[in-house]
Every structure is written in structure tokens, then in C-alpha cells.
Design a protein around this motif. Sequence first.
Motif, PDB file in Angstrom:
ATOM      1  N   VAL B  15       0.840  -1.202   0.000  1.00 53.62           N
ATOM      2  CA  VAL B  15       0.000   0.000   0.000  1.00 53.62           C
ATOM      3  C   VAL B  15       0.874   1.250   0.000  1.00 53.62           C
ATOM      4  N   TYR B  26      -1.203   9.429 -13.093  1.00 53.39           N
ATOM      5  CA  TYR B  26      -0.904   8.068 -12.661  1.00 53.39           C
ATOM      6  C   TYR B  26      -1.702   7.066 -13.497  1.00 53.39           C
ATOM      7  N   ARG B  27      -2.985   7.340 -13.705  1.00 62.36           N
ATOM      8  CA  ARG B  27      -3.818   6.447 -14.524  1.00 62.36           C
ATOM      9  C   ARG B  27      -3.237   6.317 -15.933  1.00 62.36           C
ATOM     10  N   HIS B  30      -0.152   4.196 -16.265  1.00 62.30           N
ATOM     11  CA  HIS B  30      -0.379   2.773 -16.005  1.00 62.30           C
ATOM     12  C   HIS B  30      -1.432   2.153 -16.915  1.00 62.30           C
ATOM     13  N   ASP B  32      -3.252   0.315 -20.080  1.00 59.89           N
ATOM     14  CA  ASP B  32      -2.890  -0.974 -20.700  1.00 59.89           C
ATOM     15  C   ASP B  32      -1.928  -0.817 -21.879  1.00 59.89           C
ATOM     16  N   ARG B  38       6.852  -2.848 -17.789  1.00 63.06           N
ATOM     17  CA  ARG B  38       6.196  -4.167 -17.775  1.00 63.06           C
ATOM     18  C   ARG B  38       7.186  -5.301 -18.049  1.00 63.06           C
ATOM     19  N   SER B  50      -1.147  -6.275 -10.099  1.00 61.66           N
ATOM     20  CA  SER B  50      -2.296  -5.377 -10.206  1.00 61.66           C
ATOM     21  C   SER B  50      -2.159  -4.220  -9.229  1.00 61.66           C
ATOM     22  N   ILE B  51      -2.683  -3.069  -9.608  1.00 59.36           N
ATOM     23  CA  ILE B  51      -2.788  -1.926  -8.692  1.00 59.36           C
ATOM     24  C   ILE B  51      -4.238  -1.445  -8.703  1.00 59.36           C
ATOM     25  N   PHE B  52      -4.764  -1.205  -7.516  1.00 65.23           N
ATOM     26  CA  PHE B  52      -6.125  -0.678  -7.341  1.00 65.23           C
ATOM     27  C   PHE B  52      -6.022   0.648  -6.570  1.00 65.23           C
ATOM     28  N   MET B  53      -7.060   1.477  -6.701  1.00 68.31           N
ATOM     29  CA  MET B  53      -7.043   2.797  -6.064  1.00 68.31           C
ATOM     30  C   MET B  53      -8.341   3.004  -5.294  1.00 68.31           C
ATOM     31  N   GLN B  54      -8.251   3.649  -4.136  1.00 61.45           N
ATOM     32  CA  GLN B  54      -9.455   3.890  -3.323  1.00 61.45           C
ATOM     33  C   GLN B  54      -9.237   5.084  -2.394  1.00 61.45           C
ATOM     34  N   ARG B  55     -10.249   5.924  -2.274  1.00 66.98           N
ATOM     35  CA  ARG B  55     -10.212   6.987  -1.265  1.00 66.98           C
ATOM     36  C   ARG B  55     -10.764   6.411   0.031  1.00 66.98           C
ATOM     37  N   TYR B  62      -5.455   6.110  -1.690  1.00 64.02           N
ATOM     38  CA  TYR B  62      -4.431   5.078  -1.506  1.00 64.02           C
ATOM     39  C   TYR B  62      -4.426   4.154  -2.714  1.00 64.02           C
ATOM     40  N   PHE B  64      -3.314   0.177  -3.793  1.00 60.59           N
ATOM     41  CA  PHE B  64      -3.026  -1.154  -3.268  1.00 60.59           C
ATOM     42  C   PHE B  64      -2.459  -1.999  -4.382  1.00 60.59           C
TER      43      PHE B  64
END
Lengths: 117, 117
Positions: B15, B26-27, B30, B32, B38, B50-55, B62, B64
Motif C-alpha cells: 500500500v 498516474y492512470r 499505467h 494498458d 512491464r 495489479s494496482i487498485f485505487m481507493q479513497r 491510496y 493497493f
Amino acid sequence: MTNAEGTKVQRIGMVIGLRDEAVEDYRRLHADDEPGVRDLLQKHHLRNFSIFMQRLPDGRLYEFGYYEYTGDDLEGDLAALDAEPRNRAWLARCDPMQVPLPGAAGWTVMEPVYHNP
Amino acid sequence: MTNAEGTKVQRIGMVIGLRDEAVEDYRRLHADDEPGVRDLLQKHHLRNFSIFMQRLPDGRLYEFGYYEYTGDDLEGDLAALDAEPRNRAWLARCDPMQVPLPGAAGWTVMEPVYHNP
């Protein structure tokens, strides 16, 4: 998107809070030798399911879940999993340990921003 | 622990914070169709990344990250990846967008608490 065996796969990342006082119980319930609902996750095509735990700068504990859905009806499979009596009993043990994000009823699915095979 | 092909695999969850003003950059970095590093992740045995994003409720964003290490010397491979000039250039673009957790220099590796194949 396919995995190494050429199977279609959808990667889900999700987050939820965890109560400080529940950490040891949560770890025990999810230990490698605890059957829990492992067979039900398999049955409904949720594979390679991992959960990680981290305390963040707000002082709270969070859990991050990752799994790969290999079926062809994610909503349908999640609903069928929810309806399994053993899964309901499992959630009745886990839910009181967790703190959903504001406005959420359970895990919050996160935005995927990157994937590299 | 082995994956479906019988290869030994170590699952890493991590994290880091992400600055609000950096989300679009950032999007894009990253996406495709952006080669980025890579090939270097593959070279050093970091797979299924994999990377995921969340407020989160503290109001901050953040990220993950999840990957599977398929080599037999994680520290050595991470050091070798760090030393790649193209990876250094990549991090020089990503680092200013990110906010490590207090006391961390980069991503914070989380405690694994569950895995189901």
C-alpha cells in the motif's frame, strides 16, 4: 483478459476496516488450516483469493482483499454465494469484526488502475 | 505455496498514498497500452501485478498493489529491478505522485492473513 491457462479472469480488489479487538479472532478464522468457506469460494468461481492487513496513518486497521473471478456471471455467482447457508453463518462471524467504509454494507470494490501479466 | 502450474509463488500485498493532483497522470502512465516497465517486472519474476485505487475515510487516496513473485530470491530480484536504469527513470516519474506511509521510503508491504487457491 485471460490467465496463464487461457481462462477468462476478472481481478477484484476490495477494502474494509477491521476492529482492533478482532485481529486475533480474524487471523485464527482465516488460518490455513481453517476450512471456513474455502469450498464455497471455489464453487462460485472466486479463485486465488488473498486478504492482507495494514494499519494506515489514520490509526485504523484495514483489510485488502484480492480475488480472480473465473466464471461468466459475477453478480449471479456473488448472489448465489450470499445465499449459501454456510456462507451466511460465516459472515455472521466476520461481519461484527469489520467496519465497512462509510455508505458501504460490506467490502468496497476498488478501482483497478494497472495490470501486468 | 504453488500456483496452478505447480510453480512456487509468493504473494505480496502492498500500500502507498497517492496525491489527489496526480490521479490522472498516474492512470495514464499505467494504462494498458503504456509499456512502462512491464518487461522489467517480467524479467525479475514479478507476475500478475495489479494496482487498485481507493479513497479512504481519512479523505486520502491510496493505492493497493498485488503481485506474485515466482523466482527464488525476492530480495535479490527487487534489488536488481531497482538497479535497472529504466526502472529508476520510471520511479522518478511515479515517486513524486505517491505518499509513502510514515516511516516508509516506498510501498509498504502488508501482512498476509488469508489465501485460498
